[in-house]
Design an enzyme around this catalytic site. Structure first.
Site, short mmCIF file in Angstrom:
data_model
loop_
_atom_site.label_atom_id
_atom_site.label_comp_id
_atom_site.label_asym_id
_atom_site.label_seq_id
_atom_site.Cartn_x
_atom_site.Cartn_y
_atom_site.Cartn_z
N SER A 296 7.39 20.08 43.52
CA SER A 296 7.94 20.01 44.65
C SER A 296 8.20 18.38 44.58
O SER A 296 9.20 18.28 44.71
CB SER A 296 7.16 19.33 45.84
N HIS B 200 11.45 25.81 43.15
CA HIS B 200 11.04 25.57 44.38
C HIS B 200 10.82 26.61 45.25
O HIS B 200 11.11 26.77 45.44
CB HIS B 200 11.45 24.23 44.49
N GLU C 207 14.40 27.02 46.13
CA GLU C 207 15.07 26.35 45.89
C GLU C 207 15.23 26.27 44.36
O GLU C 207 14.31 25.80 43.49
CB GLU C 207 14.47 24.34 46.42
N ASN D 96 13.09 18.96 51.15
CA ASN D 96 12.05 17.80 51.56
C ASN D 96 12.69 16.02 51.44
O ASN D 96 11.61 15.05 52.57
CB ASN D 96 10.98 17.46 50.38
P1 NAD Z 1 -3.28 23.88 43.60
O1 NAD Z 1 -4.65 22.91 43.30
O2 NAD Z 1 -3.72 25.33 44.83
O3 NAD Z 1 -3.22 24.85 42.05
C1 NAD Z 1 -3.17 24.10 40.80
C2 NAD Z 1 -3.81 25.24 39.62
O4 NAD Z 1 -3.09 24.83 38.18
C3 NAD Z 1 -4.75 25.70 39.70
O5 NAD Z 1 -5.56 26.96 40.10
C4 NAD Z 1 -5.81 24.87 38.46
O6 NAD Z 1 -6.58 25.28 38.28
C5 NAD Z 1 -3.99 25.21 37.98
N1 NAD Z 1 -4.37 24.44 36.46
C6 NAD Z 1 -4.50 23.45 36.33
N2 NAD Z 1 -4.07 22.69 34.48
C7 NAD Z 1 -3.76 23.94 34.00
C8 NAD Z 1 -3.63 25.09 32.87
N3 NAD Z 1 -3.52 23.92 32.12
N4 NAD Z 1 -3.64 25.91 32.62
C9 NAD Z 1 -3.27 26.72 33.96
N5 NAD Z 1 -3.43 27.08 35.45
C10 NAD Z 1 -3.74 25.16 35.68
O7 NAD Z 1 -1.75 23.57 43.57
P2 NAD Z 1 -0.47 24.36 44.66
O8 NAD Z 1 -0.67 23.63 45.73
O9 NAD Z 1 -0.54 25.11 44.58
O10 NAD Z 1 0.36 23.77 43.67
C11 NAD Z 1 1.34 23.74 42.56
C12 NAD Z 1 2.66 23.48 42.17
O11 NAD Z 1 3.41 23.67 43.26
C13 NAD Z 1 2.29 22.04 42.32
O12 NAD Z 1 3.49 21.10 41.46
C14 NAD Z 1 2.99 21.85 43.76
O13 NAD Z 1 3.68 20.32 44.08
C15 NAD Z 1 4.19 22.74 44.04
N6 NAD Z 1 4.54 23.28 44.74
C16 NAD Z 1 3.41 23.31 46.13
C17 NAD Z 1 3.62 23.91 47.45
C18 NAD Z 1 2.38 23.20 48.54
O14 NAD Z 1 2.88 23.73 50.14
N7 NAD Z 1 1.15 23.51 48.15
C19 NAD Z 1 5.29 24.11 47.87
C20 NAD Z 1 5.86 24.04 46.59
C21 NAD Z 1 5.27 23.88 45.57
#
Ligand code: NAD
Length: 666
Positions: free
Chosen positions: A376, A397, A409, A447
């Site tokens: 993000s 995104h 995006e 954003n």
């Molecule tokens: P999250 O913490 O729910 O999930 C991240 C996951 O990645 C965890 O399950 C973790 O175990 C796993 N992980 C960590 N290292 C790893 C590896 N080396 N190999 C495989 N898995 C691994 O986070 P999220 O909210 O799902 O966010 C993930 C990404 O998406 C981030 O970059 C975030 O900025 C982006 N994002 C989040 C949102 C949101 O609303 N939460 C929206 C758009 C984008």
């Protein structure tokens, strides 16, 4: 085409050897309706269609049989209804969806449909705009016969029966007033109807009480009013916008762009799970890579329960649900990404973690694979530099919940190749999403603009408003959810950490302290059952006087004399903050066209579709007026945040709108 059809039918009518006429289509469907671009620009389009349906087809002296396969939508169905008889194939679908664009069926549809299927069902079809299938169409009387084998052959066989029966002009079918009329029931509830819906009801009323030509004149007048209405203009802008964003400026779609058949998703957290669900729902093979067995289990449980809910709601069968689940292969190790055409990384938002994951990709992904990140906030060009194929790296995104939200995006890095962009754009379309290209910047299009919107929402509290007033004002403007409810849903802690970062990066662009004070109380929103509101059931917001006290106390503490703030000011401050930042994104080339920004906001941020999007809204408002408002806000207590975008000033001075910027690329 309308003229050509009229000529062909007239010629057949004049030929004494012809006893009946069957009209069919050689294309993918019977007709998906009038060209909307044409309707937007030329008001005579519908006049031609009225001529064809009423003067040529319906008035014909020989039976005309419509042979319908695939879709018969809008003007296509109106044309079909002007025929004397209708035969269709089992796969046919019928709809008058005009209402979805703030319009009504303007070529006799409001008059003919009630005569064929009855007032009640006609209203249901026209007010909802949703399609019906061949069986329902037959049961309701829209169709005379469903062909079992060969549509055209069976339609021709049926035509000889019709020669015996003679012509049957739809307009002459009796519309029995005494039949259970839906109009009264609908009228009772008139307050909740949109302008288009109540115009449709008025047309059906006219059908009940007026001779056909007079009722047709009512339909025409009301159609013209709707065609020029702000709502329809906004809805049509959104509709065309979703198509426009798929065309990437300066790049032609071409075959060299690799197609994507299988995907690996890395990380089974919130986003990874949602993305995997979206992909299997679209019929793609997905490998879900996640080291933690516990998290994988949770992810699979979540996906299963989403599928179960879809079965329960009748959206899919249980066989389809099982088939979808079978498309998913959860694994621990990164080696299983080797077959994937596209890899989507959705791990923690931490550059070092992403670096490790992208090194894995470099090692295991096949050379042709496209590598993408769901980040993000992190710099895509940095992430691309962790690989030896930055040309095949792009941001994807997704928005949460990723299986529901339409927007993606597509982030174009410095070195992202044209083929990569085309591939991921085609991929987003294939999975039923709306992809919009954004350049690299903090927050991308959505954003980055939202931050300015929130900044104003917080300042408004400081100056005299309360959260529930700000939310209500923006919700009555049409936003799906006001800013405080939105952030309570997303998690106040997310905004908090961004503000902490910003305080270091941009010390000259402060926020109100109010949201930090709320976070300091451990109130992170729905997940803690308290944020700007209370959530006793974890979901529905309740007003909390504690927050009112906190807000008022803060204003007093920093010496601001609170004033009464009108709802109009709340809307203007928040929406024009979006517009001003949007203008900056346009001149920086982060967003290529204003319509791209509009599509982001309507499809990802709950901006009211009938207002077209923030940039379209500003154009309709008048950029000179917007500029004047911004100049007023500049004089306010936090005027520094209102430095007007140079593009806005330039366009306002030239009397132009955002819609004219790069419009030739559309
Ligand atoms: P999250 O913490 O729910 O999930 C991240 C996951 O990645 C965890 O399950 C973790 O175990 C796993 N992980 C960590 N290292 C790893 C590896 N080396 N190999 C495989 N898995 C691994 O986070 P999220 O909210 O799902 O966010 C993930 C990404 O998406 C981030 O970059 C975030 O900025 C982006 N994002 C989040 C949102 C949101 O609303 N939460 C929206 C758009 C984008």
């Amino acid at each position: 085409m309308v003229d050509a059809l009229g000529d062909a039918i007239s010629k057949a009518l004049a030929d004494s050897r012809v006893k009946a006429i069957v009209v069919g289509s050689a294309g993918r469907c019977f007709s998906a309706g009038a060209d909307l671009g044409d309707i937007s620009n030329r008001h005579d389009t519908l006049d031609r269609l009225r001529w064809l349906t009423t003067d040529i087809v319906e008035s014909a002296s020989k039976p005309i049989i419509m042979a319908i396969h695939g879709l018969a939508l809008g003007g296509g169905l109106e044309f079909a209804m002007s025929g004397h008889y209708r035969v269709c194939s089992p796969n046919a679908e019928f709809a008058l969806p005009e209402v979805k664009l703030g319009l009504l069926p303007g070529a006799g549809g409001t008059q003919r449909l009630p005569r064929l299927v009855g007032v009640n069902f006609a209203l249901e079809m026209m007010l909802g705009g949703n399609p019906i299938n061949a069986d329902i169409a037959k049961a309701k009387g829209l169709i005379d016969l469903v062909a079992e084998h060969d549509l055209v052959e069976e339609a021709i066989a049926f035509a000889s029966v019709c020669v015996e029966r003679g012509v049957r002009p739809t307009r002459e079918l009796r519309l029995i007033e005494g039949q259970p009329s839906g109009t009264d029931g609908v009228k009772a509830d008139n307050a909740s109807l949109t302008q288009a819906q109540s115009s449709i009801v008025r047309c059906v009323d006219a059908a009940l009480v007026m001779p056909f030509p007079e009722a047709m004149a009512v339909e025409k007048t009301l159609f013209e009013q709707l065609r020029m209405s702000e709502t329809s203009l906004g809805l049509r802008h959104s509709f065309f916008g979703r198509r426009t964003v798929g065309r990437i400026p300066g790049i032609q779609n071409r075959k060299s762009a690799p197609a994507i058949h299988s995907v690996a998703v890395i990380g089974a957290g919130l986003m990874g799970t949602g993305i995997a669900t979206a992909l299997i729902n679209a019929g793609l093979k997905v490998t879900l890579i996640e080291p933690s067995a516990e998290i994988v289990e949770r992810a699979i449980g979540k996906i299963q329960s989403t599928l179960k809910r879809d079965v329960k709601k009748g959206r899919i069968s249980s066989e389809i649900a099982s088939a979808r689940l079978a498309m998913l292969t959860p694994t621990k190790g990164p080696a299983s990404m080797a077959d994937a055409d596209l890899i989507i990384e959705a791990v923690f938002e931490d550059l070092d973690v992403k670096r490790r994951v992208f090194s894995d990709m470099e090692k295991y992904a096949k050379p042709s694979a496209i590598l993408s990140t769901n980040t993000s906030t992190l710099d895509l060009d940095r992430i691309a530099s962790f690989t030896r194929r930055p040309d095949r790296v792009a941001g994807l995104h997704f928005f949460s919940p990723a299986n529901i939200m339409k927007l993606v995006e597509i982030v174009r890095g410095r070195e992202t190749s044209d083929d990569t962009l085309i591939s991921v754009m085609n991929f987003t379309k294939a999975i039923g999403k709306v992809g919009v290209i954004s350049g690299v910047c903090d927050g991308f299009i959505g954003n980055r603009m939202f931050e300015e919107y929130l900044r104003q929402a917080y300042f408004l509290l400081e100056e005299g408003a309360l959260p529930q007033q700000v939310d209500a004002a923006l919700e009555s403007f049409g936003m799906a959810m006001g800013p405080f409810r939105t952030m309570d849903l997303a998690g106040q802690d997310i905004g908090w950490s961004i503000r902490k970062r910003r305080a270091i990066e941009q010390p000259d662009r402060p926020y109100s302290k109010i949201p930090d004070l709320v976070c300091e109380l451990g109130r992170f929103g729905q997940k803690t059952r308290a944020g700007f509101y209370l959530y006793p059931d974890g979901r529905n917001p309740q007003h909390d006087p504690v927050i009112d006290e906190l807000v008022i106390g803060h204003s007093n503490g920093i010496g601001i004399a609170r004033r009464k703030i009108e709802d109009a000011e709340i809307v203007e401050r928040c929406i024009f903050a979006l517009v001003n930042e949007g203008a900056k994104l346009l001149s920086e080339g982060i967003a290529h066209r204003a319509v791209d920004i509009d599509v982001v906001y309507v499809n990802g941020y709950g901006f009211p579709e009938e207002r077209g999007g923030p940039m379209f809204y500003a154009d309709r408002y008048g950029l000179k007026q917007v500029q004047r408002k911004i100049a007023e806000f500049q004089k306010g207590p936090n005027g520094w945040a209102w430095a007007p975008a140079s593009l806005l000033v330039e366009l306002a001075t030239e009397g132009r709108g955002f819609g004219t910027v790069n419009a030739t690329d559309e």
